[in-house]
Design an enzyme around this catalytic site. Structure first.
Site, PDB file in Angstrom:
ATOM      1  N   THR A  77       8.021   3.255   1.250  1.00  0.00           N
ATOM      2  CA  THR A  77       8.997   4.109   1.932  1.00  0.00           C
ATOM      3  C   THR A  77      10.408   3.596   1.714  1.00  0.00           C
ATOM      4  O   THR A  77      11.342   4.367   1.454  1.00  0.00           O
ATOM      5  CB  THR A  77       8.670   4.176   3.438  1.00  0.00           C
ATOM      6  OG1 THR A  77       7.407   4.830   3.614  1.00  0.00           O
ATOM      7  CG2 THR A  77       9.739   4.932   4.202  1.00  0.00           C
ATOM      8  N   CYS A 112      -4.692  19.884  14.820  1.00  0.00           N
ATOM      9  CA  CYS A 112      -5.293  19.312  16.027  1.00  0.00           C
ATOM     10  C   CYS A 112      -5.512  17.806  15.910  1.00  0.00           C
ATOM     11  O   CYS A 112      -5.991  17.192  16.847  1.00  0.00           O
ATOM     12  CB  CYS A 112      -6.603  20.024  16.348  1.00  0.00           C
ATOM     13  SG  CYS A 112      -7.572  20.471  14.930  1.00  0.00           S
ATOM     14  N   GLN A 169       0.588   7.635  -5.137  1.00  0.00           N
ATOM     15  CA  GLN A 169      -0.831   7.986  -5.188  1.00  0.00           C
ATOM     16  C   GLN A 169      -1.436   7.825  -6.576  1.00  0.00           C
ATOM     17  O   GLN A 169      -2.655   7.699  -6.707  1.00  0.00           O
ATOM     18  CB  GLN A 169      -1.041   9.424  -4.702  1.00  0.00           C
ATOM     19  CG  GLN A 169      -0.851   9.614  -3.221  1.00  0.00           C
ATOM     20  CD  GLN A 169      -1.857   8.848  -2.389  1.00  0.00           C
ATOM     21  OE1 GLN A 169      -2.976   8.573  -2.815  1.00  0.00           O
ATOM     22  NE2 GLN A 169      -1.460   8.469  -1.183  1.00  0.00           N
ATOM     23  N   SER A 213       3.950   2.024  -3.884  1.00  0.00           N
ATOM     24  CA  SER A 213       3.616   1.145  -2.766  1.00  0.00           C
ATOM     25  C   SER A 213       2.312   0.410  -3.042  1.00  0.00           C
ATOM     26  O   SER A 213       1.302   1.034  -3.385  1.00  0.00           O
ATOM     27  CB  SER A 213       3.490   1.958  -1.471  1.00  0.00           C
ATOM     28  OG  SER A 213       3.330   1.116  -0.358  1.00  0.00           O
ATOM     29  N   ALA A 214       2.322  -0.919  -2.875  1.00  0.00           N
ATOM     30  CA  ALA A 214       1.183  -1.752  -3.269  1.00  0.00           C
ATOM     31  C   ALA A 214      -0.074  -1.472  -2.463  1.00  0.00           C
ATOM     32  O   ALA A 214      -1.189  -1.593  -2.990  1.00  0.00           O
ATOM     33  CB  ALA A 214       1.556  -3.233  -3.149  1.00  0.00           C
TER      34      ALA A 214
END
Length: 462
Positions: A70, A320, A177, A194-195
């Site tokens: 991030t 939900c 991803q 990201s690792a």
């Protein structure tokens, strides 16, 4: 307990564990210092950067390590926008980007910039033409994920990169991803990852910015990581991240082929085993380990709890399961069913026996949730004579999936060509009622505001 949520976080790879332990002993010193311990730490950092850059497909001096994926996204977007501020303040993103990209876009807009979202088709894919239409002379940056984190659709990055290059606009790719499966194709300008998505330790991100891309780091200046990621690096975690990335890449082709067979099995069998299921995402251009499907007349949170009790850890984009009671922006942008949504993302090494066991458990879990909602079997069109040409259902206060269940029960009460209007104050109805119509072959006529809630009208076709 089978863990089927590697799209959120992959289990720590054995190589990462070994590298982490070794570098805790060797890599504790400041790599910026010239004494022996510092030089040893610097060698470890340089080797990790070389390994990561090779996997990414960039030069080592183009890549820095950040405290998270991030952070890499936020820094990358802010830095390129600032570096190209003389061009303009226009940012282009896809409608299905990860929240880190969309949050950066919102912050840019709040500072006076402008943002355009490129829509996706029902499979979750953008088109190069969509990006071409969104670019303007004032566009400073375009962003596109390499593959979607919720439905696994692989995006046409190379084609979009060509369009952006022709317009002189840099393209930032969120490769979180897909990086474990191979380098990102195309002439991208910046890349973030990201690792913890590939089996490295959490708390390590990658940011690569190609030479020639105007980039201005934001925030106080720092001499570390080329000034792009301030603070003392977590060297043991970085070493483990780079080592595990190299390890998963070495296994990627064989593991992708094996997991694709298992995912294909889920895609085929889930629609046979469970009535009223929609498998979402592109059937061909997709990640090899990920499949997402939605079940009509099912509370997504209840289904996840049911599967958890059966020993299976999965994820969901259903409203939900969210504190906001709204479906994920990805499912909304695709226009697909959100209720009863399940994302299965298999970690490397998943045995076929676990997938088979999941498929055995799933039908009973779905049936149990439906029964608790008063749907012992999927509602069918009533054989009795229709009651009226049109009906209006008051579903105010009912939450997903109840408005759709009420609609399904009522559609047989009007003749073919008749209409059913559902009055609902559940935001999810705006997505799930049209999706139900597409699945059931009825006409969705649209919505209209009411003093309380919104009226959604459906015409019966058969």
């Amino acid at each position: 307990m089978p863990y089927f949520d590697t799209a959120s976080a992959a289990p720590l790879h054995p190589v990462a564990r070994q590298a982490l332990q070794a570098s805790l002993d060797e890599g504790w010193a400041d790599p910026a210092r010239l004494y022996r311990e510092g030089r040893r730490a610097r060698l470890l950092l340089d080797a990790a950067r070389e390994a990561a850059a090779e996997a990414v497909g960039c030069r080592a001096d183009e890549l820095v390590f950040t405290p998270s994926g991030t952070h890499a996204v936020h820094s990358g977007i802010a830095g390129v926008l600032a570096g190209r501020r003389r061009v303009g303040g226009h940012l282009v993103v896809s409608a299905v980007e990860h929240s880190s990209v969309l949050h950066s876009a919102a912050a840019h807009e709040a500072r006076g910039g402008s943002v355009s979202e490129v829509p996706v088709d029902r499979s979750g894919a953008v088109s190069a033409a969509g990006y071409a239409g969104a670019l303007t002379p004032a566009t400073a940056l375009a962003c596109l994920q390499s593959a979607n984190h919720e439905v696994g659709t692989v995006q046409p990055v190379a084609e979009v990169a060509e369009v952006c290059a022709a317009a002189g606009v840099p393209l930032l790719v969120d490769a979180a991803q897909s990086l474990a499966w191979g380098p990102v194709e195309g002439t991208w300008s910046a890349l973030a990852a990201s690792a913890h998505k590939w089996g490295g330790p959490p708390g390590v991100g990658l940011l690569a910015v190609r030479k020639g891309v105007r980039y201005s780091p934001q925030g106080p200046a720092d001499e570390r990581e080329s000034g792009r990621s301030p603070g003392f690096v977590n060297l043991p975690a970085i070493v483990a991240a780079a080592a595990s990335l190299r390890a998963v890449r070495a296994e990627a082709d064989a593991e992708a082929a094996r997991l694709r067979v298992l995912v294909d099995r889920i895609r085929r069998r889930v629609v046979r085993l469970v009535p009223d299921v929609e498998v979402v995402g592109d059937a061909d251009r997709r990640l090899p380990h990920l499949v997402t499907f939605s079940c009509l007349y099912v509370d997504g949170e209840a289904l996840l709890h049911e599967l958890d009790r059966a020993g299976f850890s999965v994820s969901s984009g259903s409203s939900c399961t969210s504190s906001t009671l709204t479906p994920s922006h990805v499912l909304r942008a695709m226009g697909v069913l959100s209720e009863g949504n399940v994302r299965v993302s298999l970690p490397p090494g998943t045995p076929a026996e676990e997938v088979n066991a999941f498929l055995e458990v799933l039908p009973g879990a779905v049936a149990g949730v439906r029964e608790r909602l008063g749907v012992s079997e999927p509602p069918a069109v009533a054989a009795a004579a229709p009651e009226a040409e049109s009906l209006e259902l008051d579903a105010l206060g009912l939450r997903c999936p109840q408005p759709v269940i009420e609609l399904a029960r009522a559609i047989g009460r009007v003749p073919v060509g008749g209409t059913v209007t559902v009055l609902s104050d559940d935001e999810v109805a705006r997505l799930d009622i049209p999706a139900w119509c597409a699945m059931r072959g009825h006409d969705y006529l649209g919505e209209s505001p009411r003093p309380a809630g919104t009226a959604y009208t459906v015409r019966r076709r058969s």
